[in-house]
Motif scaffolding. Sequence first.
Motif, PDB file in Angstrom:
ATOM      1  N   LEU A 141       0.819  -1.214   0.000  1.00 48.30           N
ATOM      2  CA  LEU A 141       0.000   0.000   0.000  1.00 48.30           C
ATOM      3  C   LEU A 141       0.854   1.265   0.000  1.00 48.30           C
ATOM      4  CD1 LEU A 141      -2.855  -1.047   2.461  1.00 48.30           C
ATOM      5  CD2 LEU A 141      -3.078  -0.543   0.023  1.00 48.30           C
ATOM      6  N   ARG A 142       2.062   1.171   0.583  1.00 46.05           N
ATOM      7  CA  ARG A 142       2.941   2.347   0.641  1.00 46.05           C
ATOM      8  C   ARG A 142       3.448   2.751  -0.736  1.00 46.05           C
ATOM      9  NH1 ARG A 142       5.496  -0.198   5.152  1.00 46.05           N
ATOM     10  NH2 ARG A 142       7.297  -0.628   3.809  1.00 46.05           N
ATOM     11  N   VAL A 143       3.528   1.786  -1.658  1.00 48.97           N
ATOM     12  CA  VAL A 143       4.166   2.084  -2.949  1.00 48.97           C
ATOM     13  C   VAL A 143       3.194   2.073  -4.124  1.00 48.97           C
ATOM     14  CG1 VAL A 143       6.306   1.085  -2.102  1.00 48.97           C
ATOM     15  CG2 VAL A 143       4.770  -0.335  -3.463  1.00 48.97           C
ATOM     16  N   LEU A 144       1.951   1.562  -3.920  1.00 49.79           N
ATOM     17  CA  LEU A 144       1.025   1.466  -5.045  1.00 49.79           C
ATOM     18  C   LEU A 144       0.764   2.812  -5.701  1.00 49.79           C
ATOM     19  CD1 LEU A 144      -1.756  -1.113  -4.028  1.00 49.79           C
ATOM     20  CD2 LEU A 144      -0.181  -1.244  -5.965  1.00 49.79           C
ATOM     21  N   GLY A 145       0.761   3.867  -4.903  1.00 47.53           N
ATOM     22  CA  GLY A 145       0.503   5.193  -5.446  1.00 47.53           C
ATOM     23  C   GLY A 145       1.543   5.648  -6.447  1.00 47.53           C
ATOM     24  N   ASN A 146       2.741   5.029  -6.419  1.00 47.61           N
ATOM     25  CA  ASN A 146       3.781   5.403  -7.377  1.00 47.61           C
ATOM     26  C   ASN A 146       3.541   4.803  -8.764  1.00 47.61           C
ATOM     27  OD1 ASN A 146       5.126   5.266  -4.500  1.00 47.61           O
ATOM     28  ND2 ASN A 146       6.374   6.689  -5.699  1.00 47.61           N
ATOM     29  N   LEU A 147       2.726   3.757  -8.818  1.00 45.48           N
ATOM     30  CA  LEU A 147       2.487   3.076 -10.098  1.00 45.48           C
ATOM     31  C   LEU A 147       1.327   3.772 -10.826  1.00 45.48           C
ATOM     32  CD1 LEU A 147       2.767  -0.634  -8.868  1.00 45.48           C
ATOM     33  CD2 LEU A 147       4.586   0.880  -9.675  1.00 45.48           C
ATOM     34  N   SER A 148       1.594   4.975 -11.284  1.00 44.88           N
ATOM     35  CA  SER A 148       0.535   5.808 -11.863  1.00 44.88           C
ATOM     36  C   SER A 148       0.002   5.265 -13.181  1.00 44.88           C
ATOM     37  CB  SER A 148       1.059   7.231 -12.072  1.00 44.88           C
ATOM     38  OG  SER A 148       2.192   7.227 -12.930  1.00 44.88           O
ATOM     39  N   GLN A 149       0.754   4.368 -13.822  1.00 46.25           N
ATOM     40  CA  GLN A 149       0.334   3.817 -15.108  1.00 46.25           C
ATOM     41  C   GLN A 149      -0.549   2.584 -14.954  1.00 46.25           C
ATOM     42  OE1 GLN A 149       3.252   3.580 -13.748  1.00 46.25           O
ATOM     43  NE2 GLN A 149       3.612   1.374 -13.576  1.00 46.25           N
ATOM     44  N   LEU A 150      -0.884   2.220 -13.716  1.00 46.40           N
ATOM     45  CA  LEU A 150      -1.633   1.001 -13.430  1.00 46.40           C
ATOM     46  C   LEU A 150      -3.012   1.022 -14.093  1.00 46.40           C
ATOM     47  CD1 LEU A 150      -0.858  -1.484 -11.712  1.00 46.40           C
ATOM     48  CD2 LEU A 150      -2.258  -0.542  -9.875  1.00 46.40           C
ATOM     49  N   GLU A 151      -3.349  -0.118 -14.737  1.00 51.06           N
ATOM     50  CA  GLU A 151      -4.658  -0.272 -15.367  1.00 51.06           C
ATOM     51  C   GLU A 151      -5.518  -1.324 -14.674  1.00 51.06           C
ATOM     52  OE1 GLU A 151      -4.351  -1.021 -19.515  1.00 51.06           O
ATOM     53  OE2 GLU A 151      -3.113   0.756 -19.933  1.00 51.06           O
ATOM     54  N   GLU A 152      -4.877  -2.306 -14.024  1.00 51.26           N
ATOM     55  CA  GLU A 152      -5.613  -3.377 -13.365  1.00 51.26           C
ATOM     56  C   GLU A 152      -4.972  -3.690 -12.016  1.00 51.26           C
ATOM     57  OE1 GLU A 152      -6.066  -6.803 -15.863  1.00 51.26           O
ATOM     58  OE2 GLU A 152      -6.399  -5.603 -17.674  1.00 51.26           O
ATOM     59  N   LEU A 153      -5.802  -3.775 -10.975  1.00 50.87           N
ATOM     60  CA  LEU A 153      -5.325  -4.105  -9.633  1.00 50.87           C
ATOM     61  C   LEU A 153      -6.198  -5.214  -9.075  1.00 50.87           C
ATOM     62  CD1 LEU A 153      -3.514  -3.570  -7.174  1.00 50.87           C
ATOM     63  CD2 LEU A 153      -5.165  -1.813  -6.455  1.00 50.87           C
ATOM     64  N   ILE A 154      -5.565  -6.320  -8.669  1.00 48.63           N
ATOM     65  CA  ILE A 154      -6.290  -7.500  -8.191  1.00 48.63           C
ATOM     66  C   ILE A 154      -5.757  -7.898  -6.829  1.00 48.63           C
ATOM     67  CG2 ILE A 154      -6.830  -9.926  -8.627  1.00 48.63           C
ATOM     68  CD1 ILE A 154      -5.712  -7.802 -11.511  1.00 48.63           C
ATOM     69  N   TYR A 155      -6.629  -7.924  -5.838  1.00 49.71           N
ATOM     70  CA  TYR A 155      -6.317  -8.383  -4.490  1.00 49.71           C
ATOM     71  C   TYR A 155      -7.048  -9.700  -4.239  1.00 49.71           C
ATOM     72  CZ  TYR A 155      -3.782  -4.584  -2.130  1.00 49.71           C
ATOM     73  OH  TYR A 155      -2.815  -3.692  -1.694  1.00 49.71           O
ATOM     74  N   LYS A 156      -6.305 -10.746  -3.853  1.00 49.40           N
ATOM     75  CA  LYS A 156      -6.916 -12.037  -3.550  1.00 49.40           C
ATOM     76  C   LYS A 156      -6.414 -12.564  -2.207  1.00 49.40           C
ATOM     77  CE  LYS A 156      -7.365 -13.634  -8.363  1.00 49.40           C
ATOM     78  NZ  LYS A 156      -7.009 -14.710  -9.320  1.00 49.40           N
ATOM     79  N   ASN A 157      -7.348 -13.046  -1.408  1.00 44.13           N
ATOM     80  CA  ASN A 157      -7.000 -13.736  -0.158  1.00 44.13           C
ATOM     81  C   ASN A 157      -6.032 -12.939   0.702  1.00 44.13           C
ATOM     82  OD1 ASN A 157      -8.393 -16.305  -0.863  1.00 44.13           O
ATOM     83  ND2 ASN A 157      -6.846 -16.355  -2.469  1.00 44.13           N
ATOM     84  N   THR A 158      -6.231 -11.642   0.809  1.00 39.34           N
ATOM     85  CA  THR A 158      -5.272 -10.806   1.524  1.00 39.34           C
ATOM     86  C   THR A 158      -5.813 -10.301   2.855  1.00 39.34           C
ATOM     87  OG1 THR A 158      -4.418 -10.124  -0.636  1.00 39.34           O
ATOM     88  CG2 THR A 158      -3.718  -8.828   1.226  1.00 39.34           C
ATOM     89  N   ASN A 159      -7.116 -10.527   3.119  1.00 42.31           N
ATOM     90  CA  ASN A 159      -7.730 -10.120   4.383  1.00 42.31           C
ATOM     91  C   ASN A 159      -7.425  -8.664   4.730  1.00 42.31           C
ATOM     92  OD1 ASN A 159      -8.978 -12.617   4.982  1.00 42.31           O
ATOM     93  ND2 ASN A 159      -7.032 -13.428   5.734  1.00 42.31           N
ATOM     94  N   LEU A 160      -7.819  -7.781   3.845  1.00 44.62           N
ATOM     95  CA  LEU A 160      -7.613  -6.353   4.077  1.00 44.62           C
ATOM     96  C   LEU A 160      -8.424  -5.900   5.291  1.00 44.62           C
ATOM     97  CD1 LEU A 160      -7.799  -4.930   0.454  1.00 44.62           C
ATOM     98  CD2 LEU A 160      -5.839  -4.775   1.979  1.00 44.62           C
ATOM     99  N   ASP A 161      -7.770  -5.205   6.208  1.00 42.75           N
ATOM    100  CA  ASP A 161      -8.482  -4.667   7.373  1.00 42.75           C
ATOM    101  C   ASP A 161      -9.073  -3.307   7.011  1.00 42.75           C
ATOM    102  OD1 ASP A 161      -6.370  -2.870   7.376  1.00 42.75           O
ATOM    103  OD2 ASP A 161      -5.337  -3.826   9.061  1.00 42.75           O
ATOM    104  N   PRO A 162      -9.896  -2.723   7.881  1.00 41.62           N
ATOM    105  CA  PRO A 162     -10.495  -1.417   7.573  1.00 41.62           C
ATOM    106  C   PRO A 162      -9.474  -0.343   7.220  1.00 41.62           C
ATOM    107  CG  PRO A 162     -11.616  -2.417   9.432  1.00 41.62           C
ATOM    108  CD  PRO A 162     -10.441  -3.286   9.130  1.00 41.62           C
ATOM    109  N   ASN A 163      -8.311  -0.376   7.890  1.00 48.79           N
ATOM    110  CA  ASN A 163      -7.269   0.610   7.570  1.00 48.79           C
ATOM    111  C   ASN A 163      -6.758   0.431   6.151  1.00 48.79           C
ATOM    112  OD1 ASN A 163      -7.395   1.781  10.116  1.00 48.79           O
ATOM    113  ND2 ASN A 163      -5.863   0.377  10.983  1.00 48.79           N
ATOM    114  N   GLY A 164      -6.588  -0.843   5.740  1.00 48.06           N
ATOM    115  CA  GLY A 164      -6.125  -1.106   4.380  1.00 48.06           C
ATOM    116  C   GLY A 164      -7.139  -0.643   3.348  1.00 48.06           C
ATOM    117  N   CYS A 165      -8.427  -0.904   3.611  1.00 42.08           N
ATOM    118  CA  CYS A 165      -9.470  -0.456   2.686  1.00 42.08           C
ATOM    119  C   CYS A 165      -9.516   1.064   2.622  1.00 42.08           C
ATOM    120  CB  CYS A 165     -10.824  -1.006   3.139  1.00 42.08           C
ATOM    121  SG  CYS A 165     -11.002  -2.788   2.911  1.00 42.08           S
TER     122      CYS A 165
END
Length: 575
Positions: A141-165
């Motif tokens: 999550l700290r670095v995703l914002g740097n990937l400004s060219q991103l077209e597709e993001l897939i999260y699987k089985n990661t159990n995101l907590d409220p802070n992550g969401c």
Amino acid sequence: MGIRDYNYYEANAADISLETITSSEYNRQILQQLRDDDLALIPYRVGNKMFNNRITVCREGGLYLRGSRQIFIISKGDDLGWLGYFIGRSVTLQCLCIRELPADEGGGQQIDAFFDGLARNQSIQRVEVNQLGDYGSTALLRVLGNLSQLEELIYKNTNLDPNGCSALGTLLESGVWKSLKELHFYRNNIGDDGVAALASGLRSIGPSLNTLGLSNNSFGNEGLLALVAALANCTSLEELDISYNDFSLATAELRSLSDWLQSNQMDLKWLNFACCGINDEGLQALSEGATNHCKDLDLSENDSITPLGLRYFSTSLQSVSCRLENLYLCYMNIGDDGAEVLARGLIGNKSLRCLHFRGEFEDDIEITRAGWSAVSAVLCDTSTVNNTYLSNHTVQELWNDCYDHEEDFDIDESVVQYLQLNHEHPQYAARCKILMNHTHLEMAPLLQWELKCLPLAVGWFESAKPCTTLSIYEDDSSRRRQVLDEPEQVYQSRVLTALYEFVRGVPRKVLERRDELALVAAYDDKIAMVEEENKRLRKDNKRLLENVEERDEKIAQKNKRLCSILESVRKSLDD
């Protein structure tokens, strides 16, 4: 491993020995390709999009697809800092899949170094993460914002907590991903609060978003309400997957979703509600929007839906506005009542191509021969020629693998035959069904229009002539058989007989008109041929009958003589 910054990797990149920072020859090859930015990778297809270069990073013993290529399996001796650095430098890498990063001692520092390098990449368009764990998810999550060219993001089985969401929602809302088209969260258990946290971000990227997946995330009516509110801006959405959540108490929210589909004139390619606990009231609330604004709709495994709910849905199928092409009702106890209700919905429907009933055994769907007969009657109503014409010639499948299922279920052979006809020869399906089930075409109903319909009748027969040469696959899909089991000569005879009956049924006063006579003259030769053929057949039949009578008379006389001889012999024996 000491803390290293980007300058360290830059200074040593040219001289670093790959053998000292990798655990295997295969990993060394991948690292060398990254370092040289010469990724000789096999293209990777996701849906309709092709990614030229893809790498999967996975810890030793982690889950990954067997047979997959370009997998960097992290073992002892692999330096994730260098892997991240070379990924960050690549200008050709388009797809990165991360599965189960190491969590042993020192793993956190390695993970941080890996993501620090990744943050510098400007070519990756698709990121897929699976089972990252709490530490890896936070680092990403700290670095995703740097990937400004991103077209597709897939999260699987990661159990995101409220802070992550919340963090992801903030990133979405910031507008950093201006090209983001697909967003998937599978099996992350984000719940109602997680969906609400993502909602504000979805509003921001809505106009560009094409695909949204929130399958199996443990949210219900409150989460669905927040989602529907966020979808107001998602006017370009084509696919929405919210399967395997609990909407058993979400009738009002499902109605809001239906209203959103209608008010925005949405054009969804796929809407997935599989295994969502939808009941009859929920289906009624959803029906109109889903049938009129979706091509594919999945309602599989919603066992609370009864024939009553299907009746509501059937009404929507009959609407002229219905554009549904694929309807999935797999692993549901449809039963004969449900099959009959759905069959009525197919009357007049011009859009539905596939109605998928799937189950491992016949008991899974509980449709007997009575239910299949109702379906057969809709595919071809043989009561009259007109009803046959008005039958459904659009539906092509009732299951994904019909040949395998036909042997398991007690299905009318006619159902399979009509489905194959609709599938292989849709432009001739109506004509073929008429010719298959009505050997004599009654022309009397056309006489009310006098000779005006004669050219139309002739044109219909001409357009139906190819039916005599068409074939369809047999049940086992390995052989073909003719649709009409009659030679062309028989078909031609049917045509001439019908035209003969038509013309001879027209009142004489109509035929006396000069313009009408000109029309009839065009068919005189054909009619004469029919009359001559019928006359010849009558003579042949009369001659045959006379021959039979003559033969019978001779046999009777011979029998009489034999009886006389037999009687004489009997008397001689008695004497």
